[in-house]
Design a protein around this motif. Structure first.
Motif, PDB file in Angstrom:
ATOM      1  N   LEU A  66      -2.880   8.301  -9.072  1.00 44.83           N
ATOM      2  CA  LEU A  66      -4.249   7.897  -9.405  1.00 44.83           C
ATOM      3  C   LEU A  66      -4.449   6.399  -9.227  1.00 44.83           C
ATOM      4  O   LEU A  66      -5.555   5.899  -9.285  1.00 44.83           O
ATOM      5  CB  LEU A  66      -4.501   8.227 -10.874  1.00 44.83           C
ATOM      6  N   GLY A  67      -3.370   5.690  -9.057  1.00 49.03           N
ATOM      7  CA  GLY A  67      -3.421   4.241  -9.074  1.00 49.03           C
ATOM      8  C   GLY A  67      -3.912   3.627  -7.785  1.00 49.03           C
ATOM      9  O   GLY A  67      -4.646   4.229  -7.008  1.00 49.03           O
ATOM     10  N   GLU A  68      -3.450   2.409  -7.574  1.00 47.16           N
ATOM     11  CA  GLU A  68      -3.907   1.582  -6.471  1.00 47.16           C
ATOM     12  C   GLU A  68      -3.586   2.188  -5.108  1.00 47.16           C
ATOM     13  O   GLU A  68      -4.287   1.955  -4.125  1.00 47.16           O
ATOM     14  CB  GLU A  68      -3.204   0.231  -6.607  1.00 47.16           C
ATOM     15  N   MET A  69      -2.497   2.963  -5.053  1.00 50.27           N
ATOM     16  CA  MET A  69      -2.054   3.494  -3.769  1.00 50.27           C
ATOM     17  C   MET A  69      -3.150   4.301  -3.072  1.00 50.27           C
ATOM     18  O   MET A  69      -3.330   4.190  -1.867  1.00 50.27           O
ATOM     19  CB  MET A  69      -0.794   4.356  -3.963  1.00 50.27           C
ATOM     20  N   THR A  70      -3.878   5.085  -3.840  1.00 51.34           N
ATOM     21  CA  THR A  70      -4.912   5.921  -3.218  1.00 51.34           C
ATOM     22  C   THR A  70      -6.001   5.050  -2.575  1.00 51.34           C
ATOM     23  O   THR A  70      -6.451   5.328  -1.453  1.00 51.34           O
ATOM     24  CB  THR A  70      -5.495   6.895  -4.261  1.00 51.34           C
ATOM     25  N   THR A  71      -6.385   3.981  -3.260  1.00 57.18           N
ATOM     26  CA  THR A  71      -7.375   3.067  -2.670  1.00 57.18           C
ATOM     27  C   THR A  71      -6.818   2.452  -1.392  1.00 57.18           C
ATOM     28  O   THR A  71      -7.511   2.360  -0.375  1.00 57.18           O
ATOM     29  CB  THR A  71      -7.721   1.934  -3.667  1.00 57.18           C
ATOM     30  N   ARG A  72      -5.556   2.047  -1.430  1.00 53.56           N
ATOM     31  CA  ARG A  72      -4.920   1.423  -0.249  1.00 53.56           C
ATOM     32  C   ARG A  72      -4.832   2.412   0.915  1.00 53.56           C
ATOM     33  O   ARG A  72      -5.015   2.038   2.066  1.00 53.56           O
ATOM     34  CB  ARG A  72      -3.517   0.930  -0.583  1.00 53.56           C
ATOM     35  N   SER A  88       6.565   4.420   2.980  1.00 53.51           N
ATOM     36  CA  SER A  88       5.916   3.205   2.484  1.00 53.51           C
ATOM     37  C   SER A  88       5.300   3.510   1.125  1.00 53.51           C
ATOM     38  O   SER A  88       4.187   4.036   1.035  1.00 53.51           O
ATOM     39  CB  SER A  88       4.849   2.748   3.482  1.00 53.51           C
ATOM     40  N   THR A  89       6.056   3.215   0.079  1.00 55.25           N
ATOM     41  CA  THR A  89       5.583   3.596  -1.253  1.00 55.25           C
ATOM     42  C   THR A  89       5.082   2.397  -2.062  1.00 55.25           C
ATOM     43  O   THR A  89       4.698   2.547  -3.208  1.00 55.25           O
ATOM     44  CB  THR A  89       6.711   4.304  -2.040  1.00 55.25           C
ATOM     45  N   ASP A  90       5.084   1.221  -1.429  1.00 55.32           N
ATOM     46  CA  ASP A  90       4.576   0.030  -2.117  1.00 55.32           C
ATOM     47  C   ASP A  90       3.120  -0.194  -1.698  1.00 55.32           C
ATOM     48  O   ASP A  90       2.843  -0.526  -0.542  1.00 55.32           O
ATOM     49  CB  ASP A  90       5.441  -1.185  -1.726  1.00 55.32           C
ATOM     50  N   PRO A  91       2.179  -0.012  -2.640  1.00 53.90           N
ATOM     51  CA  PRO A  91       0.765  -0.118  -2.266  1.00 53.90           C
ATOM     52  C   PRO A  91       0.417  -1.463  -1.619  1.00 53.90           C
ATOM     53  O   PRO A  91      -0.423  -1.524  -0.713  1.00 53.90           O
ATOM     54  CB  PRO A  91       0.009   0.067  -3.584  1.00 53.90           C
ATOM     55  N   LYS A  92       1.085  -2.509  -2.067  1.00 45.78           N
ATOM     56  CA  LYS A  92       0.756  -3.847  -1.549  1.00 45.78           C
ATOM     57  C   LYS A  92       1.146  -3.999  -0.084  1.00 45.78           C
ATOM     58  O   LYS A  92       0.564  -4.786   0.653  1.00 45.78           O
ATOM     59  CB  LYS A  92       1.455  -4.919  -2.385  1.00 45.78           C
ATOM     60  N   ALA A  93       2.174  -3.236   0.325  1.00 46.28           N
ATOM     61  CA  ALA A  93       2.679  -3.385   1.694  1.00 46.28           C
ATOM     62  C   ALA A  93       2.019  -2.413   2.672  1.00 46.28           C
ATOM     63  O   ALA A  93       2.146  -2.559   3.888  1.00 46.28           O
ATOM     64  CB  ALA A  93       4.190  -3.176   1.696  1.00 46.28           C
TER      65      ALA A  93
END
Ligand SMILES: Nc1ncnc2c1ncn2[C@@H]1O[C@H](COP(=O)(O)OP(=O)(O)O)[C@@H](O)[C@H]1O
Ligand SMILES: [Mg+2]
Length: 218
Positions: free
Chosen positions: A90-96, A62-67
């Protein structure tokens, strides 16, 4: 229960720890699914070579942060434990990744370089904590750590300044971790008894903390 193994640094052992926890928990009878969030898809590849004769676990990419949060929430119905193999992004993925989890394990190598990315990680962590309605407990895990090396002990002291608890179990540098990654296994399934022992100790420590946090019944 959803546990993320995360850190903004690459090469600290996120994938190694994730795979080995997955194997240990599976042998203990938990239904385990790993969510691989790293675009390098190391854990998916590991799963691809895992023998079907070994106890069954699952890995999804699952590499799409939104999903991510939806993927994890859906999987949670079918498994006892979801392990999220983090990404150095560093982007949104880590927060997700943080928001999708109930508990965080942050592997760290006993080297000064690994501290530099930590501040950025904490920015993400604090942001996620503000967004989340719940507290997400986080623990450092010392990987490739040797108690008798003075420098390592000093680094451990430095780590205490971040104010997060450090897991009692530490993981040594062992060839068996490298070998099992290639074979699609965990050290629990190999012949290195010291590695096995420390992995069981780590798994039990995490299960105990999860139980104390009301996340899982032992
Ligand atoms: N405790 C350990 N002993 C020996 N090698 C290790 C250990 N932990 C990680 N490694 C090796 O270090 C490299 C990076 O580990 P990896 O788990 O892929 O890190 P990350 O997922 O954080 O990028 C891999 O080659 C892995 O086999
Ligand atoms: Mg990795």
């Amino acid at each position: 229960m959803k546990i993320a193994i995360t850190n903004l640094k690459g090469g600290v052992g996120k994938t190694t720890i994730t795979q080995n926890l997955a194997v240990c928990l599976t042998h203990m009878g938990y239904r385990v699914c790993v969510v691989d969030t790293d675009t390098n898809q190391n854990t998916l590849a590991w799963f691809g070579v895992r023998s079907e004769e070994l106890p069954n676990l699952n890995v999804v990419g699952s590499t799409d942060p939104k999903a991510l949060i939806k993927t994890v929430t859906n999987l949670h119905n079918d498994y006892d434990i979801i392990l999220i193999d983090g990404t150095p992004s560093l982007g949104e993925m880590t927060t997700r990744v943080i928001l999708a989890s109930d508990l965080l394990i942050i592997p760290i190598l006993p080297s000064a370089n690994d501290f530099r990315a930590m501040e950025q990680f904490f920015e993400r962590y604090n942001l996620a904590q503000e967004t989340a309605s719940k507290e997400i407990p986080a623990y450092f895990l010392l990987n490739q750590y040797a108690e008798n090396v003075r420098l390592h002990a000093e680094i451990k002291e430095l780590l205490e300044q971040f104010g997060l608890p450090i897991l009692e179990t530490t993981i040594r540098n062992r060839v068996s971790y490298v070998a099992s990654a290639v074979e699609g296994t965990g050290v629990y399934e190999g012949s290195d008894n010291k590695a096995k022992l420390e992995m069981v100790e780590l798994t039990n420590e995490i299960l105990k903390l999860a139980a104390e946090a009301g996340l899982v019944t032992q």
